[in-house]
Design an enzyme around this catalytic site. Sequence first.
Site, short mmCIF file in Angstrom:
data_model
loop_
_atom_site.label_atom_id
_atom_site.label_comp_id
_atom_site.label_asym_id
_atom_site.label_seq_id
_atom_site.Cartn_x
_atom_site.Cartn_y
_atom_site.Cartn_z
N CYS A 1 0.85 -1.11 0.08
CA CYS A 1 -0.12 0.13 -0.03
C CYS A 1 0.85 1.28 0.03
CB CYS A 1 -0.98 -0.05 1.24
SG CYS A 1 -2.03 -1.25 1.03
N CYS B 1 -4.12 0.54 -2.89
CA CYS B 1 -4.60 0.79 -1.60
C CYS B 1 -3.56 1.75 -0.94
CB CYS B 1 -4.45 -0.45 -0.66
SG CYS B 1 -2.82 -1.51 -1.04
#
Length: 311
Positions: free
Chosen positions: A100, A206
């Site tokens: 992420c 993400c």
Amino acid sequence: MERVRMMVTNFITSVAACLLLLFMTRVAPLRAHLGTTPNIKHIVMGRCFNYVTLVKPDSRFDCEEIWRAFEEAVLRQASCDVACEHYRRLFRAMPQTGACHRFLLWSKTRKLTQDYAAVARHLWTLEDTLAGYMFNDLIWCSQQEDSRRPLPATGWRGDQSQGQAVSATSVSDFDFGSCPEWSACLHHPVHSLWRQASKNFAEMACGNVTVLLNGSIEKAFNRNSMFGSVELDGLNPQRVHYVNIKVATNLDGPFIESCGRGSVADLIHILQARGFRWTCSDSDRILTMLQCVHKPEHRACRTCADTHPGI
Ligand SMILES: *[C@@H]1O[C@H](CO)[C@@H](O)[C@H](O)[C@H]1NC(C)=O
Ligand SMILES: *[C@@H]1O[C@H](CO)[C@@H](O)[C@H](O)[C@H]1NC(C)=O
């Protein structure tokens, strides 16, 4: 006599030159439709082995299976008929996840994105995934339908005639002479692969996502671009903390779009409506400095030290 011969020779030479010129101008636009990249198999397999051996030695992809799935997707269809779904087996053979906060999406800023990703090493672009890495800059298509042996009219999907089906599909090969343009096909093989790869990439994004847009063109955010038509819709507000937009202009301009202006404002509206948090910057120092590397003399690149040489 000698004079006549010379005149004839001159005449023939100039006609030949004219014809050559005419031929060249005729051929030039055709050249734009390049065929499949030569040595594509070696390039794709080589990149795949490079990726699994040197770039991401901890990954376990089967490069042979990946090539087979690619070949199957492209060669079983007519060259304008390769849809995203046809690459399903290919993408199944290369599942990937990314850490992420590292996702970098871009539109019409290819060169700058490459430089940026090379410097900001933690960032991850589509070209860093195995799919992007293998197929970057390549062209491919199968031979046109009509140059292939037609499939047997009946029973080619039946159990008894499996042998026939195999031989009918193996007739097709990549077309190294020319490939259709993206716009000429409903399902262009290259376009479909990038569409699917972009979709997968955006869906796995993400944390913080960076979007790099080009403020020197009209429609920095274009709903028809890969970012505007595929990636944006693939981003998931539950997984993405922030969409951090960076608008970069060329050092010499034109300065057409910025955070509050033009299509970038449209993008921000869409993000807000879908519940994303966002930031937008149109004066990122690093992006300016990266462009300055190529044009150190430009006035936008002068530092204090340059303007006060005595200090
Ligand atoms: C913006 O797009 C133009 C035209 O495609 C290109 O020449 C230029 O390099 C791009 N600028 C940036 C900052 O990426
Ligand atoms: C994510 O982006 C926001 C807004 O720019 C910033 O405040 C935050 O520090 C970023 N988080 C990470 C982990 O980069």
